[in-house]
Structures are given as structure tokens and as C-alpha cells.
Enzyme design. Structure first.
Site, PDB file in Angstrom:
ATOM      1  CG  ASP A 490      33.807 -80.695  48.532  1.00 40.25           C
ATOM      2  OD1 ASP A 490      33.270 -80.527  49.639  1.00 40.25           O
ATOM      3  OD2 ASP A 490      33.400 -81.537  47.698  1.00 40.25           O
ATOM      4  CG  ASP A 560      26.531 -83.155  48.910  1.00 40.55           C
ATOM      5  OD1 ASP A 560      26.817 -82.176  48.202  1.00 40.55           O
ATOM      6  OD2 ASP A 560      27.397 -83.896  49.420  1.00 40.55           O
TER       7      ASP A 560
HETATM    8  C1  DGJ Z   1      30.797 -83.170  48.196  1.00 44.94           C
HETATM    9  C2  DGJ Z   1      30.143 -81.993  47.539  1.00 44.94           C
HETATM   10  O1  DGJ Z   1      29.146 -81.472  48.347  1.00 44.94           O
HETATM   11  C3  DGJ Z   1      29.596 -82.425  46.188  1.00 44.94           C
HETATM   12  O2  DGJ Z   1      28.897 -81.367  45.599  1.00 44.94           O
HETATM   13  C4  DGJ Z   1      30.726 -82.893  45.330  1.00 44.94           C
HETATM   14  O3  DGJ Z   1      31.582 -81.826  45.039  1.00 44.94           O
HETATM   15  C5  DGJ Z   1      31.484 -84.010  46.024  1.00 44.94           C
HETATM   16  N1  DGJ Z   1      31.855 -83.669  47.341  1.00 44.94           N
HETATM   17  C6  DGJ Z   1      32.707 -84.388  45.231  1.00 44.94           C
HETATM   18  O4  DGJ Z   1      33.465 -85.322  45.871  1.00 44.94           O
END
Ligand code: DGJ
Length: 753
Positions: A490, A560
Site C-alpha cells: 500500500d 477503495d
Molecule cells: C488503503 C487501501 O486502499 C485499503 O484497502 C486499506 O489497505 C487501507 N489503506 C489500510 O490503511
């Protein structure tokens, strides 16, 4: 596929199955000028398109009006500062601070194969199931030189057998005596002529990435770009120049995609003479690169795809190129180049930071009963991390949460028959972390200025090898401590406050690019040490969804926003250039955590089926009826995933355009099977039926039409491919409550008989 040089005419010609590309050397100064890119042509000598006959404008015949040549010629790699007032590819500064360069031809090479670009992701020779060293690629290198400074620019053009794309990059070398500074060093220029074109780009934001945007191109310069240090949620490093009347199935289109994960620029400039200059490369804003005597710099790869058959053919060409020659580049034998990806369940939307070993095992146990194949432990397992305010950089297992350690958890999950995956955010550092307390100078910052926080975190200075070394060793320790088969990588903020404590003053402008090189280096190390790791890149959803990342990870988290209806346009935009096999897509719980919408569980499954497929919910707590649908959805995934992963993608209807329904299809390469997904989003009053027109079938073959709902008039019928494609499939869209609630979807399978 062939590349040739016409000695007498001084013309280069590159042919793929359906396209031709030509450029030539012109005049005493040996300018390299563009001649043609488009539908395949039979003649080789198209020198007239380089304008060499346009006297009195060529400098050889009219030096007193040299400027009018430079400002209008179709340069293959235009330079700035000496008379071409359009935006160019190269801005060169000397040690004395003068800016300008003129490039002339000095030599070329044509050879079989395709070279790698050291430290930078690039398309590679070698297709699945073929001899990796002999998969039919050919390369042209044209060397240009600026006589005054001694800078050389080698332009690379590569083509692959069976793919209508031309892949380009540039290597610079300082063969002069003094240091030189590249202030702008783009990867691609394409000059087009005299048409009314539209510009198609992918714009967005967090949770609504890659929305298709199409606008007529007026006079002047039009740019999309990123200066966020990543390719960004806002603009994707892709653009297409399409004829005003080009549709999904007809008309001309030129697509451009940049194999890079940092700052980029992509622009078109319509000139006073109605020519159109298309540029793509590293964003010159904030960029500078010092080349000492003898040093080289590689500008990353940019890909051009031309289609005379509309947007769809362009998309399918990109998909084939990425699947065959880009994905898994960092680990060529990685099983996931071919193998289906395990159906995963990720605990982020299930628990956020509130979890422990017992909770994760409970999820794994329930998931195992439904046939889910992997548990992914997301953010929150390390340091003191109980919210997003701390501990990034402290990659040590939090044993208060994971009692007995990570291995105990992984073993327990494996014992349930599930693989185990883990989340990292390696590029970041929290101010509240032991790492920061120990090394405050490891964060990117301008000395004397408090750097801007985003999500309460700073960015590590990955231009410094010792920092990459330390972070990698922490990650490796975790990965070797248990049986971990997947990593979600990430990156939750962009870059700013660009200062490195390690770079000299005249190299601070290298930080953005050096940072990206550091990211590539660490991901390459990861895949070298763990060659069968399944890596999924992610950046606050889809903030770094680009071809550079695909070289390392065969899948990238799309967004997301897991709402099935929002996902329709996100996935439609993504698929205009990226194959379905790389789109991270999960079924999540409702009301959706981002938009609050409630969508049937089944519809959420149909939409996620167009990507890598997985779950992002607390399976121990969702409604029983939903949970009971999971085994059926997983069966459906296994039934259709090979088709989705490897097939040809066709967009049939777009909810974004029509406001009512969304429909796409994938057809097996051998045309033996096809799957159509139809999502009815809005109920329309007094609606009777909707006609969708499948594409890509074998017109001469017969197909049985099967649908999972009673909404097709021709369910079970056998019809010939040409009938199905021309007459279409009639969907009874009549809002009958028995047949349709809100947001219902159907799957239609066409199987050759
Ligand atoms: C952003 C990601 O897109 C999410 O899926 C998740 O992993 C969060 N960060 C965790 O902080």
C-alpha cells in the site's frame, strides 16, 4: 512484424500486422522527422510526409528563415530552445546555464529481441509457453547527437510479433566534457496532421478513479499530469487521440500509455498549422537530472497503439501486450502469470484496526467453509498500530494483537486450508514510530521546513539505498517468519516537500525519479527473493494503477470504493487500457462503507467477477442469505475466471453513458465461449426490453445461449455467431418485480456447439 531502413531514401519503416510507422533523416543537419503512423501501408517510401519537399522552408535551402522550419517540422524527438516554440521532448542545460539542443542522426541499429532498461520496468520479450529468448520482438535504435554539447539520445522502438503496438524509450549519454543537466527528458513524441481529434483521458479522485473523459482538442496545449510522486488517483498515465467520430467499434484512435509510476506528463498541442504534437514522459516539473561526463540516463518506456477499428481494438491490444509482455516482468516464472489467483478475503472493511488472532481465525474458519482460498491480514498488525496515526516503519509484529506471534496465526489459517497474505506500507514513516524517533532525517523533507503531513504520515526517502536496505530487511524478516504467500503493498499519500538529506544541491531535482527507482528496486528484490509471491499493489485504492506497477504485481487494487454500482464506471475506465486480470475487485458488505448504498449480494458478485475476485467483509457477521451465496459465487469464479483473465474484452453498454445499464463481455481467444454480464442499474418506466449486441464471436459458429435468469427471449436457443452479433440479444427489461428488483444483474453464457 518488420523493421527496415531504406538506405537511399534514409527512411525507417516499422510494420506490425495492421499498422505502419515511418520516420526519416532529412537535410544536411540530419534532422529525424516523423512521416507516418497509422493503418498498414504497402509503399515504403513516404518521405514526402517528412515535408522535405516543402521548400523554401528547409534550412538547407533557406537558412535565413530557419525558424519557420524548426517551428513546424514534424520532429521525431523535438528539442527546446533553438526555434521550435511548441512544447518539446528535451530541454538541455549546460554547466554555464544555457538551454538548447539540436539533435541530428549519427547512426542506427536494427536487431532481433528487445533490451531491458536497467532498474526500470519495461515490456519484455517472451510469451507464455514460448522460448523466452525467442518470442519474436524486434528493435530499432536511432542515435541522435547534439554536436555542441556532446549529448547523445538513443531512441528505441520495439515491436512484438502479433501485437499492433510500438514501444518506445530513450537513453541519454553525456559524451561531452562538461556536466549537462536534463531539465526535461520525455519518452515519446508523435506528430499527427490535419484532423479534428478528441482527447480521451482517465480522470478521477480517491474512491472514483479512472473515469473516462473525452473532449475535442482545440488549439494550444492540453495536458494531463501528476506531480504527486505517484501516477495518481487524479490522472492516469494514459491518453488517446481519437477521430471525432470514432466509436468503440469504428474509426481511428491512437492510444498512449506510460510504463512509469511517478510524476508524468501527457499532452497534445494543436499548432498554428493544425498539426498535433502528442508527448508523454516524466513530468519536467520538479525534475532535473545531472549527467556528468560519460553518464547515462534512461527515460522510461511509452507505448503507442494505433487502431483503425475503434476504441475496443485499441483496448484489446493494450490488454494483450500487458498480459503477455509486461505483467510478471520482475519475476518471469511467477506462477500467477498463468495460474488463477486465489479467492481472497481481506479483513480491512471487516475489522479496520480492531482485530486479533482469534478474530482472524474466526474469519478464516468461516471463509474455509465457503470455499475462500486465502486470508489477507490488512493494516494494523505491527508496532503499536491501533489507528492510522502511528507505527509505519516499525515492521515488527504486535504480539498484543497477534498473541503467540505471526507464525501461530499463519499456521492456524493454513490449517483451515487457506493461504495467508499480509499488508505493508513500506514507503512510509509515522512521526509516532520508533523508526522516526531514531532516524528523523529518513523522511523526505526540506531542511528547516516542517513537512506536510497526509494521513498523519511522512514519506521515506527511497532515493537512499541504506533506507531501502533497512526497510527491505524488516519486510523480509516478516515474510520468512511464516508461510506468507501474498503481499498487499500500500501507499497512502503523495510526495511533497521534496528534499533529501543525502543529495547534493544540483541533484535535488532528481529526488522524485530516484524515489520511484527506489520503489522499483525494493519490489524487484522482493520478487527475486520470493519469486512466486502474489504481489498486489495499492495506493489508497487505485492511486498508483499504472503499467510500471504491473511489471511487479499482476494485480492492483482498483479503488477503495467497493460499491458495485460505483465500480461499474471505475472498472469501465480501467479496462480501456488495463486487462481485467489485473483489476483488484471484491464483494463487500452493505450499506457500502463509501457511499452507503445497498446493492444485492449477487450483483456485487457479478461486478467483482470482472476483476480478480475476492471478499472484503466480516464473513462471520454478514446476513446468512449472503453468506450462503458465497460458495455459488466461488463456483462461478472458477467456471469463468480463465475466460475473464485471458479472453478478449468488449464493452457493450455503459451505465456512465446511458444511466440505466452496464454490460460487457469476454470472449475466449479461440472463440469457443463467451460471457456477457448485464447489470440493470435503473428501472425505467414503461420499459419493455433492451437489445445488447455481442461482439467478437465466430460469425460462422453456432452458440447455445444460456442465461442464469429468465430474462432472455432466446434462452437455450442455438444461433449462429453472425445472427447473435447482428440481431443482438433481447433482454426483457420490463421491471417485473419477479424478474428484477433494483440493481439486478444477469450472466449470459454463449457456448459453441
Ligand atoms: C488503503 C487501501 O486502499 C485499503 O484497502 C486499506 O489497505 C487501507 N489503506 C489500510 O490503511
Amino acid at each position: 512484424m518488420s523493421i527496415k531502413f531504406l538506405e537511399k531514401e534514409k527512411l525507417f519503416k516499422i510494420d506490425t500486422a495492421k499498422t505502419s510507422y515511418a520516420c526519416g533523416i532529412v537535410g544536411d543537419e540530419k534532422f529525424l522527422l516523423h512521416a507516418y503512423y497509422g493503418k498498414k501501408i504497402s509503399d515504403d517510401d513516404v518521405r514526402y510526409l517528412t515535408r522535405i519537399y516543402e521548400n523554401p522552408f528547409t534550412p538547407d535551402t533557406n537558412d535565413r528563415d530557419r525558424g519557420s522550419f524548426l517551428d513546424a517540422a514534424p520532429f521525431e524527438y523535438p528539442t527546446e530552445g533553438i526555434g521550435d516554440a511548441r512544447s518539446g521532448c528535451l530541454e538541455l542545460e549546460t554547466a554555464l546555464g544555457h538551454r538548447g539542443a539540436q539533435l541530428g542522426y549519427v547512426g542506427h541499429k536494427i536487431y532481433a529481441g528487445k533490451p531491458e532498461i536497467p532498474g526500470i520496468p519495461a515490456t519484455y520479450e517472451g510469451m507464455a509457453g514460448q522460448d523466452k529468448n525467442n518470442a519474436g520482438a524486434q528493435t530499432l535504435e536511432i542515435t541522435l547527437e547534439d554536436k555542441v554539447t556532446g549529448l547523445t539520445a538513443v531512441l528505441f522502438y520495439s515491436v512484438f510479433d502479433g501485437i499492433d503496438a510500438v514501444v518506445r524509450s530513450v537513453r541519454f549519454e553525456n559524451r561531452g566534457k562538461e556536466p549537462l543537466y536534463l531539465r526535461k527528458a520525455l519518452s515519446l513524441c508523435l506528430e499527427l496532421d490535419n484532423e479534428d481529434y478528441d482527447l480521451i483521458t482517465l480522470q478521477g479522485s480517491w474512491a472514483r478513479e479512472r473515469q473516462i473523459d473525452r473532449n475535442p482538442i482545440g488549439y494550444g496545449r492540453h495536458e494531463i499530469s501528476s506531480i504527486r510522486g505517484e501516477s495518481s488517483h487524479q490522472m492516469n498515465p494514459f491518453m488517446a487521440v481519437a477521430g471525432r467520430n470514432t466509436t468503440r467499434t469504428t474509426g481511428e484512435i491512437y492510444g498512449f500509455s506510460f510504463v512509469y509510476s511517478g510524476n508524468f506528463t501527457a499532452s497534445v498541442e494543436r499548432s498554428q498549422h493544425n498539426s498535433l504534437r502528442c508527448l508523454m514522459g516524466i513530468n519536467p516539473v520538479g525534475f532535473s537530472w545531472k549527467l556528468d561526463k560519460g553518464e547515462t540516463f534512461n527515460a522510461p518506456e511509452a507505448i503507442m497503439v494505433y487502431s483503425s477499428e475503434g476504441i475496443g481494438t485499441m483496448s484489446r491490444t493494450f490488454h494483450d501486450l500487458f498480459r503477455e509482455h509486461l505483467i510478471c516482468g520482475a519475476s518471469r516464472d511467477n506462477i500467477y502469470k498463468e495460474a488463477p489467483r486465489p479467492v481472497l478475503i481481506n479483513n480491512w472493511e471487516a475489522t479496520y484496526f480492531e482485530f486479533d488472532t482469534d478474530k482472524l481465525i474466526a474469519i478464516a474458519k468461516e471463509a474455509a467453509k465457503s470455499g475462500i482460498e486465502m486470508l489477507v491480514m490488512d493494516d494494523g498488525w505491527f508496532g503499536e498500530r491501533s489507528s492510522d496515526n502511528m507505527s509505519l516503519g516499525d515492521w515488527f509484529v504486535n504480539e498484543d494483537k497477534l498473541k503467540g506471534g505471526l507464525k501461530r496465526l499463519v499456521d492456524a489459517v493454513n490449517a483451515e486450508g487457506l493461504k495467508f497474505g499480509i499488508w505493508f506500507e513500506p514507503e512510509m514513516i509515522s512521526p509516532d514510530s520508533d523508526l522516526y524517533r531514531e532516524h528523523p532525517d529518513w523522511a523526505i523533507a526540506i531542511p528547516g521546513r516542517r513537512p506536510t503531513l497526509m494521513r498523519n504520515q511522512y514519506v521515506l526517502d527511497f532515493s537512499r539505498k541504506e533506507i531501502v536496505d533497512e526497510i527491505y530487511s524488516r519486510i523480509k524478516n516478516v515474510l520468512t517468519s511464516a508461510n506468507i504467500e501474498y503481499v498487499k503493498w500500500d501507499m497512502n499519500r503523495g510526495l511533497c516537500d521534496m528534499g533529501s538529506y543525502a543529495l547534493e544541491a544540483d541533484k535535488q531535482g532528481e529526488l522524485f525519479h530516484r524515489y520511484v527507482l527506489g520503489v522499483y528496486d525494493i519490489q524487484q528484490r522482493l520478487l527475486t527473493d520470493f519469486p512466486n509471491l502474489l504481489l498486489e499493489n495499492c495506493s489508497g485504492g487505485g492511486g498508483r494503477f499504472d503499467p510500471g506497477m504491473l511489471y511487479y504485481s499482476p494485480q492492483i487494487w482498483c479503488s477503495d470504493d467497493t460499491d458495485a454500482i460505483e465500480r461499474l464506471s471505475i472498472q469501465e475506465g480501467t479496462a480501456i487500457v488495463y486487462p481485467l486480470s489485473c483489476m483488484g475487485a471484491h464483494v463487500s458488505d452493505c450499506p457500502n462503507h463509501t457511499v452507503g448504498r445497498v446493492t444485492p449480494f449477487e450483483t456485487r458478485g457479478y461486478v467483482a467477477l470482472a476483476g480478480t475476485f475476492g471478499y472484503e467483509l466480516d464473513i462471520t457477521r454478514i446476513p446468512k442469505e449472503d453468506r450462503e451465496m458465497i460458495p455459488g459465487q466461488i463456483e462461478m469464479y472458477h467456471k469463468y475466471n480463465a475466460l475473464v483473465r485471458n479472453g478478449d474484452y468488449y464493452r457493450l453498454t455503459s451505465y456512465k453513458e446511458n444511466g440505466a445499464n452496464d454490460s460487457w463481455m469476454v470472449v475466449a481467444k479461440d472463440k469457443s465461449r463467451a460471457l456477457i454480464t448485464y447489470i440493470k442499474v435503473m428501472a425505467q418506466p414503461n420499459k419493455r426490453s433492451t437489445l445488447i449486441k455481442p461482439m467478437g464471436l465466430d460469425p460462422n459458429a453456432s452458440y447455445r445461449i444460456l442465461c442464469d435468469k429468465k430474462v432472455l427471449s432466446m434462452e437455450g436457443d442455438v444461433l449462429q455467431g453472425d445472427t447473435i452479433m447482428n440481431c443482438g440479444l433481447l433482454i426483457k427489461d420490463n421491471n417485473s418485480p419477479d424478474m428484477w428488483g433494483d440493481f439486478r444483474g444477469v450472466l449470459i453464457e454463449l457456448a459453441k456447439v
